[in-house]
Scaffold this motif. Structure first.
Motif, PDB file in Angstrom:
ATOM      1  N   GLY A 105      -4.398 -10.956  30.931  1.00  0.00           N
ATOM      2  CA  GLY A 105      -3.588 -10.016  30.150  1.00  0.00           C
ATOM      3  C   GLY A 105      -2.693 -10.680  29.121  1.00  0.00           C
ATOM      4  O   GLY A 105      -2.301 -11.845  29.263  1.00  0.00           O
ATOM      5  N   TYR A 106      -2.336  -9.905  28.092  1.00  0.00           N
ATOM      6  CA  TYR A 106      -1.517 -10.407  26.987  1.00  0.00           C
ATOM      7  C   TYR A 106      -0.162 -10.918  27.479  1.00  0.00           C
ATOM      8  O   TYR A 106       0.305 -11.963  27.038  1.00  0.00           O
ATOM      9  CB  TYR A 106      -1.315  -9.295  25.959  1.00  0.00           C
ATOM     10  N   TRP A 107       0.488 -10.173  28.389  1.00  0.00           N
ATOM     11  CA  TRP A 107       1.820 -10.541  28.856  1.00  0.00           C
ATOM     12  C   TRP A 107       1.792 -11.180  30.236  1.00  0.00           C
ATOM     13  O   TRP A 107       2.728 -11.029  31.015  1.00  0.00           O
ATOM     14  CB  TRP A 107       2.751  -9.327  28.867  1.00  0.00           C
ATOM     15  N   SER A 108       0.723 -11.920  30.539  1.00  0.00           N
ATOM     16  CA  SER A 108       0.661 -12.598  31.826  1.00  0.00           C
ATOM     17  C   SER A 108       1.552 -13.836  31.861  1.00  0.00           C
ATOM     18  O   SER A 108       1.851 -14.355  32.934  1.00  0.00           O
ATOM     19  CB  SER A 108      -0.786 -12.996  32.144  1.00  0.00           C
ATOM     20  N   GLU A 109       1.963 -14.318  30.671  1.00  0.00           N
ATOM     21  CA  GLU A 109       2.862 -15.472  30.593  1.00  0.00           C
ATOM     22  C   GLU A 109       4.091 -15.124  29.746  1.00  0.00           C
ATOM     23  O   GLU A 109       4.346 -15.749  28.718  1.00  0.00           O
ATOM     24  CB  GLU A 109       2.159 -16.674  29.971  1.00  0.00           C
ATOM     25  N   PRO A 110       4.893 -14.161  30.154  1.00  0.00           N
ATOM     26  CA  PRO A 110       6.026 -13.747  29.308  1.00  0.00           C
ATOM     27  C   PRO A 110       7.054 -14.844  29.064  1.00  0.00           C
ATOM     28  O   PRO A 110       7.568 -14.988  27.947  1.00  0.00           O
ATOM     29  CB  PRO A 110       6.630 -12.570  30.092  1.00  0.00           C
ATOM     30  N   ILE A 111       7.373 -15.630  30.105  1.00  0.00           N
ATOM     31  CA  ILE A 111       8.381 -16.689  29.928  1.00  0.00           C
ATOM     32  C   ILE A 111       7.833 -17.818  29.072  1.00  0.00           C
ATOM     33  O   ILE A 111       8.513 -18.311  28.159  1.00  0.00           O
ATOM     34  CB  ILE A 111       8.849 -17.226  31.300  1.00  0.00           C
ATOM     35  N   ASN A 112       6.590 -18.211  29.340  1.00  0.00           N
ATOM     36  CA  ASN A 112       5.975 -19.255  28.513  1.00  0.00           C
ATOM     37  C   ASN A 112       5.870 -18.814  27.059  1.00  0.00           C
ATOM     38  O   ASN A 112       5.998 -19.627  26.140  1.00  0.00           O
ATOM     39  CB  ASN A 112       4.575 -19.597  29.036  1.00  0.00           C
ATOM     40  N   ALA A 113       5.611 -17.526  26.850  1.00  0.00           N
ATOM     41  CA  ALA A 113       5.477 -17.010  25.484  1.00  0.00           C
ATOM     42  C   ALA A 113       6.820 -16.966  24.766  1.00  0.00           C
ATOM     43  O   ALA A 113       6.964 -17.466  23.649  1.00  0.00           O
ATOM     44  CB  ALA A 113       4.841 -15.627  25.508  1.00  0.00           C
ATOM     45  N   LEU A 114       7.821 -16.380  25.419  1.00  0.00           N
ATOM     46  CA  LEU A 114       9.106 -16.149  24.757  1.00  0.00           C
ATOM     47  C   LEU A 114       9.913 -17.428  24.550  1.00  0.00           C
ATOM     48  O   LEU A 114      10.723 -17.504  23.614  1.00  0.00           O
ATOM     49  CB  LEU A 114       9.921 -15.132  25.558  1.00  0.00           C
ATOM     50  N   THR A 115       9.706 -18.433  25.395  1.00  0.00           N
ATOM     51  CA  THR A 115      10.472 -19.677  25.218  1.00  0.00           C
ATOM     52  C   THR A 115      10.030 -20.461  23.985  1.00  0.00           C
ATOM     53  O   THR A 115      10.672 -21.455  23.624  1.00  0.00           O
ATOM     54  CB  THR A 115      10.351 -20.576  26.471  1.00  0.00           C
ATOM     55  N   ASN A 116       8.965 -19.993  23.332  1.00  0.00           N
ATOM     56  CA  ASN A 116       8.581 -20.622  22.069  1.00  0.00           C
ATOM     57  C   ASN A 116       9.582 -20.325  20.961  1.00  0.00           C
ATOM     58  O   ASN A 116       9.502 -20.920  19.880  1.00  0.00           O
ATOM     59  CB  ASN A 116       7.181 -20.151  21.654  1.00  0.00           C
ATOM     60  N   LEU A 117      10.510 -19.429  21.226  1.00  0.00           N
ATOM     61  CA  LEU A 117      11.598 -19.198  20.278  1.00  0.00           C
ATOM     62  C   LEU A 117      12.396 -20.479  20.041  1.00  0.00           C
ATOM     63  O   LEU A 117      13.071 -20.613  19.017  1.00  0.00           O
ATOM     64  CB  LEU A 117      12.528 -18.095  20.789  1.00  0.00           C
ATOM     65  N   SER A 118      12.330 -21.407  20.982  1.00  0.00           N
ATOM     66  CA  SER A 118      13.079 -22.660  20.833  1.00  0.00           C
ATOM     67  C   SER A 118      12.663 -23.412  19.568  1.00  0.00           C
ATOM     68  O   SER A 118      13.492 -24.068  18.927  1.00  0.00           O
ATOM     69  CB  SER A 118      12.884 -23.550  22.064  1.00  0.00           C
ATOM     70  N   PHE A 119      11.386 -23.327  19.200  1.00  0.00           N
ATOM     71  CA  PHE A 119      10.917 -24.007  17.994  1.00  0.00           C
ATOM     72  C   PHE A 119      11.453 -23.322  16.739  1.00  0.00           C
ATOM     73  O   PHE A 119      11.801 -23.985  15.758  1.00  0.00           O
ATOM     74  CB  PHE A 119       9.388 -24.036  17.966  1.00  0.00           C
ATOM     75  N   ILE A 120      11.511 -21.996  16.794  1.00  0.00           N
ATOM     76  CA  ILE A 120      12.072 -21.242  15.664  1.00  0.00           C
ATOM     77  C   ILE A 120      13.549 -21.587  15.501  1.00  0.00           C
ATOM     78  O   ILE A 120      14.039 -21.801  14.385  1.00  0.00           O
ATOM     79  CB  ILE A 120      11.906 -19.726  15.883  1.00  0.00           C
ATOM     80  N   LEU A 121      14.269 -21.648  16.619  1.00  0.00           N
ATOM     81  CA  LEU A 121      15.690 -21.985  16.580  1.00  0.00           C
ATOM     82  C   LEU A 121      15.911 -23.402  16.065  1.00  0.00           C
ATOM     83  O   LEU A 121      16.882 -23.664  15.340  1.00  0.00           O
ATOM     84  CB  LEU A 121      16.303 -21.829  17.975  1.00  0.00           C
ATOM     85  N   ALA A 122      15.007 -24.321  16.419  1.00  0.00           N
ATOM     86  CA  ALA A 122      15.112 -25.695  15.918  1.00  0.00           C
ATOM     87  C   ALA A 122      14.974 -25.729  14.407  1.00  0.00           C
ATOM     88  O   ALA A 122      15.708 -26.448  13.709  1.00  0.00           O
ATOM     89  CB  ALA A 122      14.036 -26.570  16.572  1.00  0.00           C
ATOM     90  N   ALA A 123      14.040 -24.935  13.890  1.00  0.00           N
ATOM     91  CA  ALA A 123      13.834 -24.870  12.444  1.00  0.00           C
ATOM     92  C   ALA A 123      15.046 -24.248  11.753  1.00  0.00           C
ATOM     93  O   ALA A 123      15.477 -24.718  10.686  1.00  0.00           O
ATOM     94  CB  ALA A 123      12.575 -24.067  12.135  1.00  0.00           C
ATOM     95  N   ILE A 124      15.597 -23.192  12.346  1.00  0.00           N
ATOM     96  CA  ILE A 124      16.786 -22.543  11.769  1.00  0.00           C
ATOM     97  C   ILE A 124      17.970 -23.499  11.768  1.00  0.00           C
ATOM     98  O   ILE A 124      18.715 -23.588  10.781  1.00  0.00           O
ATOM     99  CB  ILE A 124      17.126 -21.255  12.554  1.00  0.00           C
ATOM    100  N   TRP A 125      18.165 -24.207  12.878  1.00  0.00           N
ATOM    101  CA  TRP A 125      19.246 -25.205  12.975  1.00  0.00           C
ATOM    102  C   TRP A 125      19.104 -26.238  11.866  1.00  0.00           C
ATOM    103  O   TRP A 125      20.077 -26.562  11.168  1.00  0.00           O
ATOM    104  CB  TRP A 125      19.191 -25.861  14.354  1.00  0.00           C
ATOM    105  N   ALA A 126      17.912 -26.742  11.682  1.00  0.00           N
ATOM    106  CA  ALA A 126      17.675 -27.760  10.654  1.00  0.00           C
ATOM    107  C   ALA A 126      17.969 -27.206   9.263  1.00  0.00           C
ATOM    108  O   ALA A 126      18.605 -27.876   8.434  1.00  0.00           O
ATOM    109  CB  ALA A 126      16.236 -28.261  10.732  1.00  0.00           C
ATOM    110  N   PHE A 127      17.507 -25.978   9.000  1.00  0.00           N
ATOM    111  CA  PHE A 127      17.708 -25.408   7.666  1.00  0.00           C
ATOM    112  C   PHE A 127      19.186 -25.162   7.386  1.00  0.00           C
ATOM    113  O   PHE A 127      19.655 -25.390   6.264  1.00  0.00           O
ATOM    114  CB  PHE A 127      16.925 -24.106   7.519  1.00  0.00           C
ATOM    115  N   GLN A 128      19.917 -24.704   8.397  1.00  0.00           N
ATOM    116  CA  GLN A 128      21.343 -24.456   8.209  1.00  0.00           C
ATOM    117  C   GLN A 128      22.094 -25.741   7.890  1.00  0.00           C
ATOM    118  O   GLN A 128      22.944 -25.778   6.994  1.00  0.00           O
ATOM    119  CB  GLN A 128      21.934 -23.789   9.461  1.00  0.00           C
TER     120      GLN A 128
END
Length: 240
Positions: free
Chosen positions: A17-40
Motif C-alpha cells: 500500500g501507498y501509506w504502508s511506510e508513513p514515518i519513512n515517507a514523512l521523515t524525508n521532510l528533513s531533506f527539504i528542511l536542510a535545503a531551506i536552512w541552506a537557502f536562508q
C-alpha cells in the motif's frame, strides 16, 4: 525487469500500500528542511556582504538536496523498482556534484586542478564501491539488503572519503573543518540505523530507517552549511 514490481526491504512496510511506510515517507521532510536552512543562510550572508546576483552552483546544490527528499518520498510510498531509481539517482547525483564543489570551492583549487582531483576521486570511490560489492557477493552470494549490512556497505567509501576530507580540512585549519567533521560523524551514525533496520523488526516493528532519513537530512544540511559559508568565491568566503 518489471519497473512496477513491488519492493519490500524496510521493517515498517507490511504491505504494498501507498501509506504502508508513513514515518519513512514523512521523515524525508528533513531533506527539504536542510535545503531551506541552506537557502536562508545563503540569502542572509549575501545580504550582509552586499553581494549582487546569485551563486548558481550553490543554488543548484541546494535544490538537489531538496530533490533527494522528493525521490526518497516516492520510494517509500510507491515502493516499486522505478521509484527506487527515483530514490538512488538524486542521492548519488548530489554526492557527485557536491564532491566537485568541495574541491573547487571549499578547498579553493583552480578549475583545472579541481577537475583533475575530482576525476581521481571519482575513480577511487567507484573502485571502492566495486570492491565492496564484489567482496559481499563473494562472501555469501547475497544481493544488497541480504548481505548482513542491509545494503549499507555501498556507503563505506563515502564514510572513508568524508573522514579523509575532514582530516585534510583539520590539517589545513580550514574554517569549514567543523562542519565537515560533524557531517562525517552524523553520516556514520545514520548508516548504523539504516543497517539495523530489519534486524530490530521483531522487537521494534517501526524499524530504524526513519532515523536514517532524519540524520541524513542533518548530514546534508551540514554539508550545505559548509558550502554556503565557505564555498563561495574565495574573496567572499565567510568565516564562522
Amino acid at each position: 525487469m518489471n519497473a512496477f514490481a513491488s519492493v519490500d526491504i524496510y521493517c515498517e512496510r507490511t504491505d504494498p500500500g501507498y501509506w504502508s511506510e508513513p514515518i519513512n515517507a514523512l521523515t524525508n521532510l528533513s531533506f527539504i528542511l536542510a535545503a531551506i536552512w541552506a537557502f536562508q543562510v545563503y540569502r542572509t550572508l549575501r545580504a550582509q556582504t552586499n553581494q549582487q546576483g546569485h551563486d548558481v552552483l550553490i543554488l543548484i546544490a541546494t535544490v538537489m538536496a531538496g530533490i533527494i527528499g522528493i525521490g526518497s518520498y516516492l520510494f517509500h510510498t510507491h515502493a516499486q523498482v522505478w521509484s527506487s531509481l527515483a530514490d538512488v539517482i538524486p542521492i548519488w547525483s548530489f554526492v557527485a556534484f557536491y564532491l566537485f564543489l568541495a574541491i573547487y570551492r571549499i578547498v579553493g583549487t583552480s578549475l583545472v586542478r579541481a577537475f583533475l582531483i575530482y576525476g581521481v576521486s571519482l575513480a577511487m570511490i567507484a573502485g571502492l564501491i566495486a570492491l565492496v560489492s564484489n567482496l559481499t557477493l563473494a562472501t555469501d552470494g547475497a544481493s544488497a539488503g541480504r548481505d548482513g549490512f542491509n545494503g549499507s556497505l555501498q556507503y563505506l567509501p563515502g564514510i572513508l572519503a568524508l573522514f579523509g576530507f575532514a582530516l585534510v580540512m583539520a590539517i589545513r585549519k580550514h574554517p569549514a573543518r567543523g562542519w565537515i567533521f560533524a557531517a562525517a560523524v552524523t553520516f556514520t551514525l545514520s548508516i548504523f540505523f539504516r543497517t539495523i533496520d530489519m534486524a530490530v523488526c521483531s522487537s521494534f516493528p517501526l524499524g530504524t530507517h526513519f532515523l536514517w532519513h532524519l540524520l541524513n537530512g542533518l548530514f546534508i544540511g551540514l554539508l550545505l552549511q559548509a558550502l554556503v559559508r565557505q564555498g563561495q568565491p574565495r574573496k567572499s568566503a565567510i568565516s564562522v
